[in-house]
Motif scaffolding. Structure first.
Motif, short mmCIF file in Angstrom:
data_model
loop_
_atom_site.label_atom_id
_atom_site.label_comp_id
_atom_site.label_asym_id
_atom_site.label_seq_id
_atom_site.Cartn_x
_atom_site.Cartn_y
_atom_site.Cartn_z
N GLN A 24 -58.46 4.37 -32.34
CA GLN A 24 -57.63 5.57 -32.52
C GLN A 24 -58.25 6.50 -33.56
O GLN A 24 -58.27 7.72 -33.38
CB GLN A 24 -56.21 5.18 -32.93
CG GLN A 24 -55.27 6.34 -33.08
CD GLN A 24 -55.01 7.07 -31.79
OE1 GLN A 24 -55.18 6.55 -30.69
NE2 GLN A 24 -54.56 8.31 -31.89
N LYS A 25 -58.78 5.94 -34.63
CA LYS A 25 -59.42 6.76 -35.67
C LYS A 25 -60.61 7.51 -35.07
O LYS A 25 -60.80 8.71 -35.34
CB LYS A 25 -59.87 5.89 -36.83
CG LYS A 25 -60.49 6.70 -37.97
CD LYS A 25 -61.28 5.85 -38.90
CE LYS A 25 -62.64 5.72 -38.32
NZ LYS A 25 -63.77 5.52 -39.14
N ILE A 28 -59.38 10.33 -32.89
CA ILE A 28 -58.92 11.44 -33.71
C ILE A 28 -60.10 12.17 -34.33
O ILE A 28 -60.09 13.40 -34.47
CB ILE A 28 -57.92 10.95 -34.78
CG1 ILE A 28 -56.65 10.43 -34.11
CG2 ILE A 28 -57.58 12.06 -35.77
CD1 ILE A 28 -55.73 9.67 -35.03
N GLN A 66 -53.42 19.76 -39.69
CA GLN A 66 -52.65 18.62 -39.20
C GLN A 66 -53.57 17.53 -38.64
O GLN A 66 -53.37 16.35 -38.90
CB GLN A 66 -51.64 19.07 -38.13
CG GLN A 66 -50.80 17.96 -37.57
CD GLN A 66 -49.94 17.28 -38.63
OE1 GLN A 66 -49.46 17.90 -39.56
NE2 GLN A 66 -49.75 15.98 -38.47
N LYS A 67 -54.57 17.94 -37.90
CA LYS A 67 -55.51 16.97 -37.33
C LYS A 67 -56.30 16.28 -38.45
O LYS A 67 -56.54 15.08 -38.40
CB LYS A 67 -56.45 17.66 -36.35
CG LYS A 67 -57.27 16.75 -35.49
CD LYS A 67 -56.47 15.69 -34.76
CE LYS A 67 -55.56 16.21 -33.70
NZ LYS A 67 -54.83 15.13 -32.99
N GLU A 70 -54.04 13.74 -40.07
CA GLU A 70 -53.91 12.57 -39.20
C GLU A 70 -55.15 11.67 -39.31
O GLU A 70 -55.03 10.45 -39.42
CB GLU A 70 -53.72 13.05 -37.76
CG GLU A 70 -53.40 11.98 -36.77
CD GLU A 70 -53.18 12.53 -35.36
OE1 GLU A 70 -53.08 11.71 -34.44
OE2 GLU A 70 -53.13 13.76 -35.19
N TYR A 71 -56.31 12.26 -39.30
CA TYR A 71 -57.55 11.49 -39.42
C TYR A 71 -57.63 10.81 -40.79
O TYR A 71 -57.94 9.61 -40.89
CB TYR A 71 -58.76 12.41 -39.22
CG TYR A 71 -60.08 11.70 -39.39
CD1 TYR A 71 -60.54 10.81 -38.42
CD2 TYR A 71 -60.86 11.89 -40.53
CE1 TYR A 71 -61.75 10.14 -38.57
CE2 TYR A 71 -62.06 11.22 -40.68
CZ TYR A 71 -62.50 10.34 -39.70
OH TYR A 71 -63.69 9.67 -39.86
N HIS A 74 -55.31 7.81 -40.98
CA HIS A 74 -55.84 6.66 -40.24
C HIS A 74 -56.97 5.98 -41.01
O HIS A 74 -57.07 4.75 -41.03
CB HIS A 74 -56.29 7.06 -38.83
CG HIS A 74 -55.16 7.16 -37.88
ND1 HIS A 74 -54.33 8.25 -37.82
CD2 HIS A 74 -54.70 6.29 -36.94
CE1 HIS A 74 -53.41 8.05 -36.89
NE2 HIS A 74 -53.61 6.87 -36.34
N GLU A 115 -45.33 13.48 -43.40
CA GLU A 115 -46.29 13.43 -42.30
C GLU A 115 -47.14 12.16 -42.38
O GLU A 115 -47.36 11.49 -41.37
CB GLU A 115 -47.21 14.65 -42.31
CG GLU A 115 -46.52 15.98 -42.19
CD GLU A 115 -46.11 16.56 -43.55
OE1 GLU A 115 -46.32 15.90 -44.58
OE2 GLU A 115 -45.56 17.67 -43.56
N VAL A 116 -47.60 11.83 -43.58
CA VAL A 116 -48.42 10.63 -43.76
C VAL A 116 -47.57 9.38 -43.54
O VAL A 116 -48.00 8.45 -42.86
CB VAL A 116 -49.07 10.61 -45.16
CG1 VAL A 116 -49.88 9.34 -45.36
CG2 VAL A 116 -49.94 11.84 -45.36
N ILE A 119 -47.15 8.71 -39.93
CA ILE A 119 -48.36 8.18 -39.27
C ILE A 119 -48.48 6.68 -39.54
O ILE A 119 -48.87 5.91 -38.67
CB ILE A 119 -49.61 8.95 -39.74
CG1 ILE A 119 -49.56 10.39 -39.23
CG2 ILE A 119 -50.88 8.25 -39.27
CD1 ILE A 119 -50.58 11.32 -39.85
#
Length: 131
Positions: A24-25, A28, A66-67, A70-71, A74, A115-116, A119
Motif C-alpha cells: 500500500q505504501k 501511494i 493530502q497524498k 497519506e504517504y 504509511h 487525518e493521521v 489512516i
C-alpha cells in the motif's frame, strides 16, 4: 492433517498484513509521484494564466498535500512495525506493538491531527483482528 500452533498462525497473519502495508505504501508513493506531476502542471498553468486559476491551484495543492500526508503516515506506521519485527520477519512483542500503535493513534487524535489518526486506525484494526 497438521495442526498449526496458534502463535505461528498469528505471526503469519501479522506478516501478511505487514506485506500489505508495504504494498500500500508503494502504491501511494506512485500516486504521490503522479500527484506531484499534476500539481506542477497546475502551478505552471496558474503562473502562465497570470494567476487567474487560483481555485484549480488551491485544489491541486490540497490534493497533493493530502497524498503526501497519506504517504508519510504509511511510512510512519511501517517504521513502528519494523521496530517490532525480528530477523525472521516475526513480531515477538506484538501485544506491545499494538499498544504502541494505538497510543500513537490516540496521541494524533488528541493533537487534533485526525487525518493521521484516521489512516492508522484501519491498520490497527486489521492487526487486532489477526489475533
Amino acid at each position: 492433517m497438521t495442526i498449526i500452533p496458534r502463535e505461528i498462525e498469528i505471526q503469519e497473519k501479522l506478516s501478511t498484513i505487514f506485506d500489505e502495508l508495504v504494498d500500500q505504501k508503494e502504491h501511494i508513493r506512485c500516486q504521490l509521484a503522479r500527484s506531484r506531476q499534476l500539481y506542477k502542471q497546475v502551478c505552471d498553468e496558474h503562473i502562465f494564466s497570470g494567476f487567474s486559476t487560483e481555485v484549480a491551484w488551491l485544489e491541486a495543492t490540497q490534493q497533493h498535500q493530502q497524498k503526501f500526508l497519506e504517504y508519510d503516515a504509511h511510512c510512519y506506521i511501517l517504521d513502528i512495525l519494523t521496530d517490532y519485527r525480528n530477523m525472521e520477519g516475526y513480531f515477538p512483542e506484538y501485544i506491545d506493538m499494538l499498544a504502541n500503535l494505538e497510543n500513537i493513534m490516540l496521541r494524533f487524535a488528541r493533537e487534533e491531527r485526525y487525518e493521521v489518526s484516521a489512516i492508522i486506525k484501519p491498520w490497527l484494526q486489521k492487526l487486532i483482528k489477526s489475533l
